[in-house]
Design an enzyme around this catalytic site. Structure first.
Site, mmCIF file in Angstrom:
data_model
loop_
_atom_site.group_PDB
_atom_site.id
_atom_site.type_symbol
_atom_site.label_atom_id
_atom_site.label_comp_id
_atom_site.label_asym_id
_atom_site.label_seq_id
_atom_site.Cartn_x
_atom_site.Cartn_y
_atom_site.Cartn_z
ATOM 1 N N ARG B 193 -27.266 2.129 2.955
ATOM 2 C CA ARG B 193 -28.560 1.448 2.882
ATOM 3 C C ARG B 193 -28.802 0.759 4.219
ATOM 4 O O ARG B 193 -29.518 -0.212 4.317
ATOM 5 C CB ARG B 193 -28.591 0.458 1.711
ATOM 6 C CG ARG B 193 -27.488 -0.554 1.707
ATOM 7 C CD ARG B 193 -27.412 -1.327 0.408
ATOM 8 N NE ARG B 193 -26.137 -1.998 0.283
ATOM 9 C CZ ARG B 193 -25.879 -3.241 0.697
ATOM 10 N NH1 ARG B 193 -26.810 -3.941 1.284
ATOM 11 N NH2 ARG B 193 -24.682 -3.763 0.521
ATOM 12 N N ASN B 194 -28.148 1.311 5.244
ATOM 13 C CA ASN B 194 -28.207 0.716 6.577
ATOM 14 C C ASN B 194 -28.509 1.755 7.647
ATOM 15 O O ASN B 194 -28.278 2.943 7.435
ATOM 16 C CB ASN B 194 -26.838 0.116 6.925
ATOM 17 C CG ASN B 194 -26.752 -1.338 6.544
ATOM 18 O OD1 ASN B 194 -27.671 -2.105 6.824
ATOM 19 N ND2 ASN B 194 -25.682 -1.713 5.889
#
Lengths: 72, 382
Positions: B193-194
């Protein structure tokens, strides 16, 4: 989700039982029954994809993958 | 060999053709409830098989088994309950056995056959799933805001709202066909999620050394404020792949799924879902799916000991850092040098540099990646 279960009794050599028990312990299974069930599931299921996909549907999937640039 | 889906069969509850048209007509006459965006995402994950073997939202028996045993009632591993919450007044006109239309933004998206309506204890849910009842935990806070009853039963997806990133999203049947087309037999999935920094790149490439292909699988869905926006993550990865990965070994595809920040339980959940997408291996990060200090750094690794029957192999790759003495990215297992030579790759530090419009040093982030991120006016979720 609860599936009907049947009880199966089989006889195996003691040496095989000991080996299975050792493998089950090493792999972290809580008991030998759980290990045997897992091994049998893997064996029976190998070679099948578990996907219900007609040739037409598969072609549709490939069309989308082509359109999105994932395959040529 | 691409693994069979969890439970043996890939669930498909997306109706098409005449059945869909007929059910859509019928659904117009049914009692209905409005669902949130997050439940819509769950609904789609069920319908498209990402949550195989789930055929609908959980009934109480499965819910309780998952809550306390981390397994479904048929003993299959499953760690995060998938439930539909409703207010009592919303469903006052329906009973168990009825059909219920599910609407999103006023439009019917699915029909659910109500198998069971039951109460739940949110605090107990938080205690079991998140290991904390602290409402500062983002997952706990969300739990406390959910409605008072749960409705369980099978669903059929009839319609899906368009999504701005729909052309980035692949579903399990698509990745499975794709992997077969590519003739990959072993696939390692990477959850993110980065935006990618050098530590991520190191971990992915270490795993890829031993597998045929890499599935970079960013989550598209609810994220907490301060996380990178979905389109920024995609653009950053595209730059990384273009400049630093061989062409035919990587697939970048979005996964429409909610993030719970449930730490160890969510690590197992993420692995099961990736098995459904056809991955044979799954990279489990240090403090995977964690937030704050709620979980120990290696709890998400240790929990895998309880699931020898998962059917996907976890890869525990230690966090990478730059070692001045080694002259490259390494981890503590392969670097003999002391702390004074080690430079940690901090996501927080990179984030604050990006906020200031600065390009992080090259040992932290590839400049091509940093430039793409900085090209966005506002890269963060608010």
């Amino acid at each position: 989700m609860g599936e009907e279960k049947v009880e199966v009794k089989i006889t195996i050599p003691k040496s095989l039982y000991d080996k299975i028990k050792e493998e089950a312990d090493n792999a972290g299974f809580t008991d030998i029954e759980e290990f045997i069930r897992f091994v049998l599931e893997q064996l029976v299921e190998s070679g099948e994809t578990g996907e219900e996909l007609s040739p037409e549907d598969e072609e549709k999937v490939k069309e989308r993958l082509r359109a999105l640039g994932y395959i040529d | 060999m691409i693994p069979r889906p969890h439970g043996g069969r890939l669930v498909n509850r997306v109706l098409t053709g005449k059945r869909r048209e007929a059910l859509l007509r019928e659904a117009g006459e049914l009692p209905s409830i409005e669902i949130s965006y997050e439940r819509l995402i769950d609904l789609m994950d069920i319908a498209y098989g990402a949550f195989s073997p789930l055929e609908g939202f959980m009934v109480q028996e499965d819910y309780l088994h998952v809550l306390y045993d981390m397994r479904l009632s048929n003993d299959l591993p499953w760690t995060i309950p998938v439930t539909l919450d409703v207010d009592p007044e919303e469903i006052s006109s329906v009973k168990e056995g009825d059909d219920l239309a599910l609407k999103y933004n006023g439009e019917i998206v699915a029909v659910m056959r109500i198998e069971e309506i039951y109460g739940w204890d949110k605090k107990e849910y938080a205690r079991q799933v998140y290991k904390t009842t602290d409402k500062n935990h983002p997952g706990v806070a969300k739990t406390y805001h959910r409605k008072e009853l749960l409705v369980g039963g099978e669903i059929d997806l009839l319609r899906e709202p368009s999504h701005p990133l729909e052309n980035r999203i692949l579903w399990p049947i698509e990745t499975r066909v794709l992997f077969r087309e590519k003739k990959w037999r072993t696939i390692v999935a990477f959850q993110t999620r980065n935006v990618p920094h050098r530590g991520h790149e190191y971990v992915q490439k270490a795993a890829l050394t031993f597998t045929d292909g890499l599935l970079i699988h960013p989550l598209i869905g609810w994220k907490k404020p301060g996380d990178y926006r979905d389109e920024v993550i995609f653009a950053a990865y595209e730059a990384l792949i273009k400049y630093y990965y061989p062409k035919d070994v990587v697939v970048l595809a979005g996964l429409l799924m909610n993030m719970n920040y449930a730490g160890p339980r969510e690590a197992i959940h993420h692995a099961i879902v990736r098995k459904n997408f056809g991955a044979t291996h799954f990279i489990v990060g240090r403090d995977h799916a964690g937030v704050g200090d709620y979980y120990g750094p290696y709890e998400a690794w240790e929990i895998f000991d309880e699931f020898p029957d998962l059917g996907i192999t976890p890869l525990f790759i230690r966090e990478a850092f730059y070692c001045k003495k080694c002259g490259g990215m390494v981890n503590e297992k392969i670097c003999p040098h002391s702390e004074e030579y080690r430079v940690k790759i901090s996501g927080t530090k990179i984030r604050s540099m990006i906020r200031e419009g600065k390009i992080p040093p090259e040992y932290m982030m590839r400049p091509e990646v940093a430039r793409v991120i900085l090209s966005f006016k506002d890269p963060f979720v608010h």
